[in-house]
Design a protein around this motif. Structure first.
Motif, PDB file in Angstrom:
ATOM      1  N   HIS A  42      10.008   9.716   0.135  1.00 47.84           N
ATOM      2  CA  HIS A  42       8.841   9.019  -0.413  1.00 47.84           C
ATOM      3  C   HIS A  42       7.535   9.649   0.074  1.00 47.84           C
ATOM      4  CE1 HIS A  42      11.913   6.115  -1.482  1.00 47.84           C
ATOM      5  NE2 HIS A  42      11.039   5.470  -2.212  1.00 47.84           N
ATOM      6  N   ALA A  43       7.543  10.224   1.271  1.00 46.88           N
ATOM      7  CA  ALA A  43       6.343  10.889   1.771  1.00 46.88           C
ATOM      8  C   ALA A  43       5.968  12.070   0.877  1.00 46.88           C
ATOM      9  CB  ALA A  43       6.563  11.353   3.205  1.00 46.88           C
ATOM     10  N   THR A  87       5.372  -5.498   8.391  1.00 50.01           N
ATOM     11  CA  THR A  87       6.355  -4.537   7.894  1.00 50.01           C
ATOM     12  C   THR A  87       7.735  -4.833   8.462  1.00 50.01           C
ATOM     13  OG1 THR A  87       4.638  -2.827   7.750  1.00 50.01           O
ATOM     14  CG2 THR A  87       6.925  -2.086   7.698  1.00 50.01           C
ATOM     15  N   ARG A  88       7.805  -5.121   9.744  1.00 50.31           N
ATOM     16  CA  ARG A  88       9.094  -5.448  10.358  1.00 50.31           C
ATOM     17  C   ARG A  88       9.654  -6.751   9.814  1.00 50.31           C
ATOM     18  NH1 ARG A  88       6.365  -3.439  15.009  1.00 50.31           N
ATOM     19  NH2 ARG A  88       5.862  -5.571  15.659  1.00 50.31           N
ATOM     20  N   ALA A 103      13.669  -0.333  -0.052  1.00 53.80           N
ATOM     21  CA  ALA A 103      12.841   0.642  -0.773  1.00 53.80           C
ATOM     22  C   ALA A 103      11.367   0.274  -0.683  1.00 53.80           C
ATOM     23  CB  ALA A 103      13.283   0.714  -2.231  1.00 53.80           C
ATOM     24  N   ASN A 104      11.053  -1.024  -0.759  1.00 55.93           N
ATOM     25  CA  ASN A 104       9.660  -1.458  -0.619  1.00 55.93           C
ATOM     26  C   ASN A 104       9.107  -1.058   0.740  1.00 55.93           C
ATOM     27  OD1 ASN A 104      10.457  -4.635  -2.259  1.00 55.93           O
ATOM     28  ND2 ASN A 104      10.037  -2.620  -3.157  1.00 55.93           N
ATOM     29  N   ARG A 109       5.840   2.320   4.666  1.00 53.34           N
ATOM     30  CA  ARG A 109       5.806   3.249   5.799  1.00 53.34           C
ATOM     31  C   ARG A 109       5.259   4.617   5.385  1.00 53.34           C
ATOM     32  NH1 ARG A 109       7.911   0.818  10.083  1.00 53.34           N
ATOM     33  NH2 ARG A 109       9.660  -0.641   9.898  1.00 53.34           N
ATOM     34  N   ALA A 110       5.574   5.041   4.178  1.00 54.60           N
ATOM     35  CA  ALA A 110       5.074   6.332   3.705  1.00 54.60           C
ATOM     36  C   ALA A 110       3.549   6.302   3.561  1.00 54.60           C
ATOM     37  CB  ALA A 110       5.736   6.693   2.378  1.00 54.60           C
ATOM     38  N   ILE A 111       3.014   5.197   3.017  1.00 59.01           N
ATOM     39  CA  ILE A 111       1.558   5.052   2.905  1.00 59.01           C
ATOM     40  C   ILE A 111       0.919   5.018   4.290  1.00 59.01           C
ATOM     41  CG2 ILE A 111      -0.296   3.475   2.238  1.00 59.01           C
ATOM     42  CD1 ILE A 111       0.740   4.738  -0.211  1.00 59.01           C
ATOM     43  N   THR A 112       1.524   4.256   5.218  1.00 62.10           N
ATOM     44  CA  THR A 112       0.994   4.142   6.578  1.00 62.10           C
ATOM     45  C   THR A 112       0.903   5.502   7.251  1.00 62.10           C
ATOM     46  OG1 THR A 112       1.948   1.912   6.778  1.00 62.10           O
ATOM     47  CG2 THR A 112       1.344   3.041   8.828  1.00 62.10           C
ATOM     48  N   LYS A 113       1.916   6.339   7.028  1.00 61.22           N
ATOM     49  CA  LYS A 113       1.937   7.671   7.636  1.00 61.22           C
ATOM     50  C   LYS A 113       0.894   8.587   7.017  1.00 61.22           C
ATOM     51  CE  LYS A 113       5.087  11.506   8.694  1.00 61.22           C
ATOM     52  NZ  LYS A 113       6.483  12.005   8.565  1.00 61.22           N
TER      53      LYS A 113
END
Length: 378
Positions: A42-43, A87-88, A103-104, A109-113
């Motif tokens: 996703h990243a 998130t957790r 998947a959500n 997490r991809a956006i956060t990174k």
């Protein structure tokens, strides 16, 4: 505000950018086959999105990201600003929605990174149904199963049901909090909701999106003893999951999960297709009758989503079963193709039948902007 809306699947990422000032869509797209050679995760999918946004937005910057999150459990009854704890908490709900929530979380997490300082908001599909009374969400099973595992009715498609309810009220000229109606969200996944005072008081989907109406590949309501019988015949839990979620519904009965193809086959004399449509329309009509009682007399019956908005044949087959409620369709209005909210019933109909196009992305953008605005005002 410029809002990036993300609908993250296990192997796909659907996105849209909306300007909430004028509700315009600046760009949108779908990246599929994530996990294969070209897009490994996703990243990397977000890198592609970023390239597209740079071309489209130029110097304009995103204000926030709104995520569609399928399951909010009992905790989340409204959109919420995302942080590590949230998130957790979403991740802990994975067992309740194993096909969706993991998947959500990947998308979050991809956006956060990639954009750690960009505010993110989770908008939950289950949230609108948090107002269901306990007698509607309870299953008649030992209380310990609810206390231990959270086994209860949650409902889904809430973002769509809420959006459509508000727009139906507007079309009728009543306040959103005064709307009593029945909303049928009919796509490959399908659900129906009883709305009273603008709030969900019952809905057809339950612990999972499997309960309720006949869908493209899902069985909807079924005698649970069938599962026990099949288990004794050698079916594994994975077999049963495949059977009920992916091989049943229109696909199981007619061999095709596409409503248009099924209708064409029935028109050409395919008996199995005709039976499948009869089962699906009868099931929906039963729910409409029940929910008319639940809301104390509906102000409107509303059709929405892919099938609800586009299949005049299915709408007709459903309403023809509802003569006892005194509603009837205007044939020309029902057959007319339009992307606008509209009434398709006759003047003599006991209450209006409406078609209201849904727009879940608009609802997510609106909810995200509201959360961010409230945060900025604190």
């Amino acid at each position: 505000m410029l809002i990036l809306i993300i609908n993250s699947g296990s192997s796909s990422l659907k996105y849209q950018v909306r300007d909430t000032n004028d509700d315009s869509v600046l760009t949108e797209g779908l990246i599929e086959r994530i996990g294969e050679s070209e897009v490994t995760d996703h990243a990397q999918a977000l890198d592609q999105v970023d390239q597209k946004l740079t071309r489209v937005l130029g110097e304009r910057a995103l204000d926030a990201v709104g995520h569609r999150v399928v399951h909010g459990g009992e905790r989340f009854g409204e959109p919420v600003l995302i942080n590590n704890e949230i998130t957790r908490a979403i991740e802990r709900l994975n067992p309740l929605a194993p096909l969706h929530n993991p998947a959500n979380v990947l998308g979050i997490r991809a956006i956060t990174k990639k954009w750690p300082k960009l505010p993110q908001v989770a908008v939950f599909d289950t949230a609108f149904h948090k107002t269901m009374p306990e007698h509607a969400w309870r299953y008649a099973i030992p209380d310990q199963l609810y206390r231990t595992y959270g086994i209860r009715r949650y409902g889904f498609h809430g973002t769509s049901h809420e959006f459509v309810s508000r727009h139906a009220a507007k079309l009728l000229g009543v306040g959103a909090s005064d709307f009593n109606g029945i909303v049928a969200h009919l796509g490959n996944g399908a659900s129906i909701t009883a709305v009273s005072g603008g709030k969900s008081i019952d809905t057809s989907m339950g612990f999972t999106p499997l309960e309720g109406l006949v869908m493209g590949t899902r069985s909807g309501d079924i005698d649970p003893s069938i599962l026990i019988f099949l288990a004794r015949e050698g079916y594994s839990t994975d077999d049963l999951d495949q059977l009920l979620n992916r091989d049943s519904g229109l696909k199981g009965m007619a061999g095709n999960n596409d409503m248009r193809s099924t209708e064409e086959a029935a028109a050409d004399g395919d008996e199995q297709a005709a039976i499948a449509l009869a089962v699906a329309s009868y099931r929906l009509a039963k729910y409409i009758g029940a929910y008319h009682v639940a809301v104390g007399g509906a102000q409107a019956l509303v059709f929405t989503a892919g099938i609800g908005e586009n299949s005049w044949q299915f709408r007709q087959s459903v309403v023809e079963r509802l003569g006892a409620l005194g509603i009837s369709l205007d044939d020309a209005a029902n057959r007319k193709k339009s992307n606008e909210p509209r009434e398709i019933s006759t003047e003599e109909s006991a209450f209006p039948v409406l078609v209201i196009p849904t727009d879940e992305e608009a609802a997510i953008a609106e909810a995200t902007a509201a959360v961010i605005g409230e945060q900025n005002n604190q």
